[in-house]
Design a protein around this motif. Sequence first.
Motif, PDB file in Angstrom:
ATOM      1  N   LEU A  27      -5.799  15.655  13.317  1.00  0.00           N
ATOM      2  CA  LEU A  27      -6.469  14.122  13.639  1.00  0.00           C
ATOM      3  C   LEU A  27      -5.459  13.700  13.477  1.00  0.00           C
ATOM      4  O   LEU A  27      -5.037  12.491  13.664  1.00  0.00           O
ATOM      5  CB  LEU A  27      -7.238  13.577  12.777  1.00  0.00           C
ATOM      6  CG  LEU A  27      -7.921  12.078  12.326  1.00  0.00           C
ATOM      7  CD1 LEU A  27      -8.292  11.959  14.080  1.00  0.00           C
ATOM      8  CD2 LEU A  27      -9.315  12.701  11.619  1.00  0.00           C
ATOM      9  N   LEU A  28      -5.039  14.313  11.951  1.00  0.00           N
ATOM     10  CA  LEU A  28      -3.204  13.976  11.245  1.00  0.00           C
ATOM     11  C   LEU A  28      -2.056  13.845  12.304  1.00  0.00           C
ATOM     12  O   LEU A  28      -1.191  12.236  12.118  1.00  0.00           O
ATOM     13  CB  LEU A  28      -2.892  14.188  10.242  1.00  0.00           C
ATOM     14  CG  LEU A  28      -4.000  13.984   8.900  1.00  0.00           C
ATOM     15  CD1 LEU A  28      -3.663  14.880   7.484  1.00  0.00           C
ATOM     16  CD2 LEU A  28      -3.988  12.811   9.008  1.00  0.00           C
ATOM     17  N   GLN A  29      -1.872  14.865  13.283  1.00  0.00           N
ATOM     18  CA  GLN A  29      -1.071  14.475  14.036  1.00  0.00           C
ATOM     19  C   GLN A  29      -1.328  13.958  15.279  1.00  0.00           C
ATOM     20  O   GLN A  29       0.029  12.391  15.898  1.00  0.00           O
ATOM     21  CB  GLN A  29      -1.052  16.461  14.742  1.00  0.00           C
ATOM     22  CG  GLN A  29      -0.205  16.137  15.553  1.00  0.00           C
ATOM     23  CD  GLN A  29       1.574  16.013  14.736  1.00  0.00           C
ATOM     24  OE1 GLN A  29       2.249  16.347  13.857  1.00  0.00           O
ATOM     25  NE2 GLN A  29       2.492  15.355  15.531  1.00  0.00           N
ATOM     26  N   LEU A  30      -2.597  13.657  15.087  1.00  0.00           N
ATOM     27  CA  LEU A  30      -3.271  12.585  16.734  1.00  0.00           C
ATOM     28  C   LEU A  30      -2.963  11.158  16.542  1.00  0.00           C
ATOM     29  O   LEU A  30      -2.434   9.945  17.182  1.00  0.00           O
ATOM     30  CB  LEU A  30      -4.941  13.022  16.840  1.00  0.00           C
ATOM     31  CG  LEU A  30      -4.921  11.778  17.763  1.00  0.00           C
ATOM     32  CD1 LEU A  30      -4.153  11.710  19.178  1.00  0.00           C
ATOM     33  CD2 LEU A  30      -6.562  11.465  17.637  1.00  0.00           C
ATOM     34  N   LEU A  31      -2.870  10.673  14.831  1.00  0.00           N
ATOM     35  CA  LEU A  31      -2.139   9.846  14.254  1.00  0.00           C
ATOM     36  C   LEU A  31      -0.895   9.474  14.500  1.00  0.00           C
ATOM     37  O   LEU A  31      -0.368   8.665  15.618  1.00  0.00           O
ATOM     38  CB  LEU A  31      -3.285   9.326  13.029  1.00  0.00           C
ATOM     39  CG  LEU A  31      -4.315   9.501  13.015  1.00  0.00           C
ATOM     40  CD1 LEU A  31      -5.338   9.148  11.421  1.00  0.00           C
ATOM     41  CD2 LEU A  31      -5.170   7.992  13.681  1.00  0.00           C
ATOM     42  N   GLU A  32      -0.107  10.351  13.937  1.00  0.00           N
ATOM     43  CA  GLU A  32       1.631  10.445  13.894  1.00  0.00           C
ATOM     44  C   GLU A  32       2.083  10.510  15.776  1.00  0.00           C
ATOM     45  O   GLU A  32       2.682   9.166  15.627  1.00  0.00           O
ATOM     46  CB  GLU A  32       1.968  11.679  13.673  1.00  0.00           C
ATOM     47  CG  GLU A  32       1.879  12.007  11.826  1.00  0.00           C
ATOM     48  CD  GLU A  32       2.821  10.818  11.376  1.00  0.00           C
ATOM     49  OE1 GLU A  32       3.990  10.155  11.942  1.00  0.00           O
ATOM     50  OE2 GLU A  32       2.698   9.805  10.539  1.00  0.00           O
ATOM     51  N   ASN A  33       1.020  11.325  16.957  1.00  0.00           N
ATOM     52  CA  ASN A  33       1.484  10.678  17.653  1.00  0.00           C
ATOM     53  C   ASN A  33       0.870   9.489  18.718  1.00  0.00           C
ATOM     54  O   ASN A  33       1.432   8.971  19.293  1.00  0.00           O
ATOM     55  CB  ASN A  33       1.142  11.929  18.796  1.00  0.00           C
ATOM     56  CG  ASN A  33       1.094  13.164  19.029  1.00  0.00           C
ATOM     57  OD1 ASN A  33       2.675  13.554  18.020  1.00  0.00           O
ATOM     58  ND2 ASN A  33       0.496  13.992  18.394  1.00  0.00           N
ATOM     59  N   SER A  34       0.109   8.725  17.737  1.00  0.00           N
ATOM     60  CA  SER A  34       0.615   7.257  18.120  1.00  0.00           C
ATOM     61  C   SER A  34       1.058   6.065  18.356  1.00  0.00           C
ATOM     62  O   SER A  34       0.710   5.299  18.565  1.00  0.00           O
ATOM     63  CB  SER A  34      -1.265   6.856  17.946  1.00  0.00           C
ATOM     64  OG  SER A  34      -0.721   6.670  16.142  1.00  0.00           O
ATOM     65  N   LYS A  35       1.864   6.408  17.193  1.00  0.00           N
ATOM     66  CA  LYS A  35       2.965   5.438  16.924  1.00  0.00           C
ATOM     67  C   LYS A  35       4.185   5.312  18.247  1.00  0.00           C
ATOM     68  O   LYS A  35       4.151   6.366  19.402  1.00  0.00           O
ATOM     69  CB  LYS A  35       4.244   6.138  15.957  1.00  0.00           C
ATOM     70  CG  LYS A  35       3.318   6.721  14.333  1.00  0.00           C
ATOM     71  CD  LYS A  35       4.843   6.971  13.943  1.00  0.00           C
ATOM     72  CE  LYS A  35       4.032   7.484  12.399  1.00  0.00           C
ATOM     73  NZ  LYS A  35       5.374   7.873  11.618  1.00  0.00           N
ATOM     74  N   PRO A  36       4.604   4.519  18.970  1.00  0.00           N
ATOM     75  CA  PRO A  36       4.496   3.088  17.682  1.00  0.00           C
ATOM     76  C   PRO A  36       3.288   2.128  18.161  1.00  0.00           C
ATOM     77  O   PRO A  36       3.334   1.052  17.454  1.00  0.00           O
ATOM     78  CB  PRO A  36       5.713   2.645  18.223  1.00  0.00           C
ATOM     79  CG  PRO A  36       6.273   2.699  19.755  1.00  0.00           C
ATOM     80  CD  PRO A  36       5.433   3.855  19.463  1.00  0.00           C
ATOM     81  N   GLN A  37       2.082   2.418  18.788  1.00  0.00           N
ATOM     82  CA  GLN A  37       1.141   1.358  18.983  1.00  0.00           C
ATOM     83  C   GLN A  37       0.939   1.878  17.887  1.00  0.00           C
ATOM     84  O   GLN A  37      -0.287   0.336  17.536  1.00  0.00           O
ATOM     85  CB  GLN A  37       0.239   2.239  20.057  1.00  0.00           C
ATOM     86  CG  GLN A  37       0.531   2.375  21.696  1.00  0.00           C
ATOM     87  CD  GLN A  37       1.310   3.749  21.538  1.00  0.00           C
ATOM     88  OE1 GLN A  37       1.993   4.411  20.730  1.00  0.00           O
ATOM     89  NE2 GLN A  37       2.168   3.260  22.864  1.00  0.00           N
ATOM     90  N   ILE A  38       0.775   2.101  16.747  1.00  0.00           N
ATOM     91  CA  ILE A  38       0.136   1.957  14.936  1.00  0.00           C
ATOM     92  C   ILE A  38       0.986   2.399  14.399  1.00  0.00           C
ATOM     93  O   ILE A  38       1.713   3.556  14.229  1.00  0.00           O
ATOM     94  CB  ILE A  38      -1.187   2.780  15.529  1.00  0.00           C
ATOM     95  CG1 ILE A  38      -2.366   2.734  15.922  1.00  0.00           C
ATOM     96  CG2 ILE A  38      -1.666   2.652  13.896  1.00  0.00           C
ATOM     97  CD1 ILE A  38      -2.987   3.827  15.806  1.00  0.00           C
TER      98      ILE A  38
END
Length: 211
Positions: A27-38
């Motif tokens: 999940l943490l990797q999923l969030l990291e991959n959401s950059k730069p949208q987040i």
Amino acid sequence: MIKALILDLDNTLYPVSSIGTELFEPLLQLLENSKPQIDAVKIKQIKAEIMRRAWQKVADDFELSTELKQAGTEMLRELTYDKPMQTFADYKELKLIDLPKFLVTMGFTNMQQSKVKQLNISNDFMEIHINDPELTKDTKKEVFQDIMLKYTFKPQEILVIGDDPESEIKAALDLGIPTVFYDRNSAYAQQKADHRISNFKELPKVIEQYA
């Protein structure tokens, strides 16, 4: 007189931080991959929150996209933890209290069941309730009501103990059930709870107040 205890699991019986980074790595990797949208600051805040609150609530509070929330949900639904886990050291004090205990936790069934198994605490509870948002619309408040109805407990005969003022503590207060806010590291400002403890050795004195 207090006749039963209802307890939360995460950050009440064991520290999520002890397994969180490893457990939530996908999940943490999923969030990291959401950059730069987040942005990075928001991602850091989200990472901290998922160590203490349910993913669905965190996703809603941070207004994550429907797609990202669903991707995270699908990922977490299958996660389990199969390595050794340890309760907080003061859990032994809780076990000494000779009252029926109920475990009520919110999360994905597979994940929460694996935690209970690795902690080896199943036999310490009369019942274990997992509020899986994928399987039930019941809230902790409704589970508390079901327990009271099944065992004919009055609200004043139960203590609800947990670390989340917006979850189990609020649900209990809404029902008129006495509450104990478990703030192990005395890290939070005063919360709306009837009692506040940082160690389970303090719990017997709280129970005595209702004798």
